[in-house]
Design a protein around this motif. Structure first.
Motif, PDB file in Angstrom:
ATOM      1  N   GLN A 165      68.941   8.539  49.614  1.00 58.49           N
ATOM      2  CA  GLN A 165      67.629   8.689  49.939  1.00 58.49           C
ATOM      3  C   GLN A 165      66.512   9.065  48.565  1.00 58.49           C
ATOM      4  N   ARG A 166      65.282   9.037  48.567  1.00 58.55           N
ATOM      5  CA  ARG A 166      64.556   9.269  47.501  1.00 58.55           C
ATOM      6  C   ARG A 166      64.024  10.463  47.416  1.00 58.55           C
ATOM      7  N   ALA A 167      64.219  11.344  46.484  1.00 54.75           N
ATOM      8  CA  ALA A 167      63.806  12.789  46.387  1.00 54.75           C
ATOM      9  C   ALA A 167      62.725  12.932  45.392  1.00 54.75           C
ATOM     10  N   PRO A 168      61.544  13.699  46.020  1.00 55.36           N
ATOM     11  CA  PRO A 168      60.522  13.887  44.848  1.00 55.36           C
ATOM     12  C   PRO A 168      60.937  14.911  43.890  1.00 55.36           C
ATOM     13  N   TYR A 169      60.095  14.799  42.472  1.00 54.14           N
ATOM     14  CA  TYR A 169      60.132  15.587  41.616  1.00 54.14           C
ATOM     15  C   TYR A 169      58.939  15.586  41.193  1.00 54.14           C
TER      16      TYR A 169
END
Length: 463
Positions: A127-131
Motif C-alpha cells: 500500500q501507498r502511505a502518505p508522508y
C-alpha cells in the motif's frame, strides 16, 4: 500529535521532573491505533523516497510519527511525518493527513513550521502511505521548557507569546484555524525563535462543509467553549477558538497552572464551557493586574465578546507589560550601578529604523546611553571604546553584515558575553540557526513592533 518535532516526553535529560498534569490527549475523530503496532515505519538508516535518510524518532502520536531525517540531495536535516501503519488503509486518516500538509503549505511565516514537500512511500503489503517533509526546528517544545524551568519569567512568557501570536495570525490569514494550540505544539529553537507546529486538527474555512465535518476535536485543557458545545459559530469568528486556547496557554505560562485543573477530561471541558477562570494576579502576586483583563477577555465564553484576533491579543499583552526602569546592578567591584550606567548599541545603516530602535530603547530604559553605529566597523570601534550591555544589530549592512559582526563580537573578550539581538527584513530559519550557532540571543523580523523589541530586550537582559 503532541508536537511536530517532539512529544509529551521530549528529551529526558531536559526534563528532571514531570509533575502531574491535566488531561492533554487530543479528542480524535478516528479510533486510536492498536498498541505496539509501529512495525512498518522506516527505522534509522532507512531511506524514504530515495532521498530522506531516517535518523531517529522525534515524536509519536495517535495518527503518526515524526522522524528526524537527512535530505541527502539538499544535504540538510528535515522532519518527516509518516502516517501510522494502522491508518494506511483508512480513507478518513488519509484525508486528514493530506489536509494537514495542505494547510501547512498555505502558511509561510517565520513563526510557523514550514512544509517542504508531500509524497507517498510503499508500506508493508504494497500500500501507498502518505508522508510530508517539513522544516526541522532544533530545540524543545514550550511544554518541555516550562516543565524544566518551572514558572517562567514574565518577560520570557511575553517573548514566547508575542511570536506565537504572530504565527497564529499567519495561520488565520491563510484561511485556516489551528484547533489544537497548546504548549506541546509550540517549538523554541535557535536564537529564541518560536514556531507553531502540528496542524493535524486544523480546519480550512473555505472548504465545502461536507469536505471538513464539524467535530469535537482538540485538547480538553485548552478547548474553547464553542468547540466543547459544538456551537454553530458565526462566519468570521471560527478563528476565535484559537484565541481562547492562546489565552489559556498564556494563563498557564504566567501563573504556572491551568485556569481549570482536573484529571477528568469531561469535567475539564464542562468547566471551560460554564465556569469563570480565576484571576491570574491572585495566583501570581507580582503579575501586573493589567494582565487579568487581557486574559479574561481572551477566555470569554461567547466568541462574539472574545478578543477579536491573535494580533489584538498580542498587542494587549505587550501593553499590559508596561516597561519599567531596569533594576540596579552590582558591578564586579561591588559598586552599585544605576540605570544611567547602561550602554546599549544599535547598528543599522537605515537611519529611520535606527532612530525607531533608539527611541524605543530610550523609552524602555530611561537614562541609558544609546549609541548608534551606521555599519559593522563603527559598531566594533564603539564596543572597543566602551563595552555595552546589549546590542541590536541589522542583518544586512555594508561592510560587516550582522552575521559577520556577531561572530566578531563573540571573538572579542570584552563583549563575548554581551546579549545580541539581530533584526532583518530578509532573513529566515537558516539565518536563525547560523546566528544562534554564533551566539546571537534573539532574532526579529522587520517591520518590528516596538513593544516586541522591548519585550525581547527585557527578557534578554533579565537573563
Amino acid at each position: 500529535m503532541p508536537g511536530a518535532h517532539g512529544s509529551d516526553s521530549d528529551d529526558p535529560e531536559l526534563l528532571p521532573t514531570q509533575p502531574r498534569r491535566a488531561p492533554d490527549a487530543a479528542v480524535e475523530t478516528v479510533p486510536p491505533p492498536r498498541a505496539g503496532t509501529w512495525d512498518g515505519v522506516p527505522g534509522p538508516g532507512e531511506l524514504v523516497a530515495d532521498t530522506y535518510r531516517i535518523t531517529r524518532v522525534l515524536g509519536e502520536g495517535a495518527m503518526g510519527v515524526v522522524m528526524l531525517a537527512r535530505d541527502e540531495r539538499l544535504e540538510r536535516d528535515v522532519a518527516i511525518k509518516l502516517i501510522h501503519p494502522d491508518y494506511v488503509a483508512s480513507a478518513d486518516a488519509h484525508a486528514r493527513f493530506v489536509g494537514e500538509a495542505r494547510t501547512m503549505a498555505r502558511v509561510r511565516h517565520e513563526n510557523v513550521v514550514e512544509i517542504y514537500t508531500f509524497g507517498e512511500h510503499r508500506a508493508p503489503g504494497g500500500q501507498r502511505a502518505p508522508y510530508f517533509v517539513m522544516e526541522y526546528v532544533p530545540g524543545i517544545t514550550l511544554d518541555a521548557r516550562r516543565r524544566a524551568q518551572g514558572v517562567l519569567s514574565i518577560d520570557e512568557v511575553i517573548g514566547v507569546l508575542e511570536q506565537v501570536c504572530r504565527g497564529l495570525g499567519a495561520i488565520h490569514r491563510a484561511g485556516a484555524v489551528h484547533r489544537d494550540l497548546k504548549p506541546t505544539n509550540v517549538l523554541i529553537g535557535p536564537a529564541f525563535r518560536v514556531a507553531v507546529a502540528d496542524l493535524g486538527l486544523a480546519r480550512v474555512l473555505d472548504r465545502p462543509r461536507d469536505a471538513d465535518r464539524d467535530t469535537v476535536s482538540g485538547t480538553p485543557a485548552y478547548m474553547s467553549p464553542e468547540m466543547v458545545r459544538g456551537d454553530v459559530v458565526p462566519a468570521g469568528m471560527h478563528h476565535r477558538a484559537d484565541v481562547y486556547s492562546l489565552a489559556v496557554m498564556a494563563f498557564e505560562l504566567l501563573t504556572g497552572r491551568l485556569p481549570f485543573e482536573t484529571d477528568d477530561a469531561v469535567e475539564m471541558m464542562t468547566r471551560h464551557a460554564t465556569e469563570a477562570p480565576p484571576l491570574a494576579s491572585e495566583l501570581r502576586p507580582e503579575l501586573p493586574r493589567a494582565f487579568d483583563e487581557v486574559l479574561l477577555r481572551g477566555m470569554e465564553k461567547d466568541p462574539a465578546r472574545r478578543t477579536a484576533s491573535a494580533e489584538a491579543f498580542r498587542r494587549e499583552l505587550l501593553e499590559a507589560r508596561t516597561p519599567s526602569p531596569p533594576a540596579r546592578r552590582t558591578a564586579s567591584d561591588g559598586a552599585t550601578q544605576h540605570p544611567g550606567a547602561l550602554r546599549l548599541l544599535v547598528a543599522d545603516d537605515d537611519e529611520d529604523f535606527a532612530a525607531l530602535v533608539r527611541e524605543t530603547l530610550d523609552w524602555a530604559f530611561p537614562g541609558a546611553e544609546i549609541v548608534v553605529a551606521r555599519d559593522g566597523e563603527q559598531a566594533l570601534r564603539e564596543l572597543d571604546r566602551r563595552p555595552a550591555v546589549l546590542a541590536v544589530l541589522d542583518l544586512d549592512m555594508p561592510g560587516l553584515n550582522g552575521i559577520e559582526l556577531t561572530a566578531a563580537i563573540r571573538a572579542t573578550p570584552r563583549s563575548e558575553r554581551m546579549p545580541i539581538l539581530v533584526v532583518t527584513a530578509t532573513g529566515g530559519a537558516p539565518d536563525w540557526r547560523l546566528l544562534a550557532s554564533l551566539g546571537a540571543d534573539g532574532f526579529l523580523v522587520k517591520p518590528i513592533d516596538p513593544m516586541a523589541l522591548v519585550a525581547l530586550a527585557r527578557r534578554t537582559l533579565a537573563r
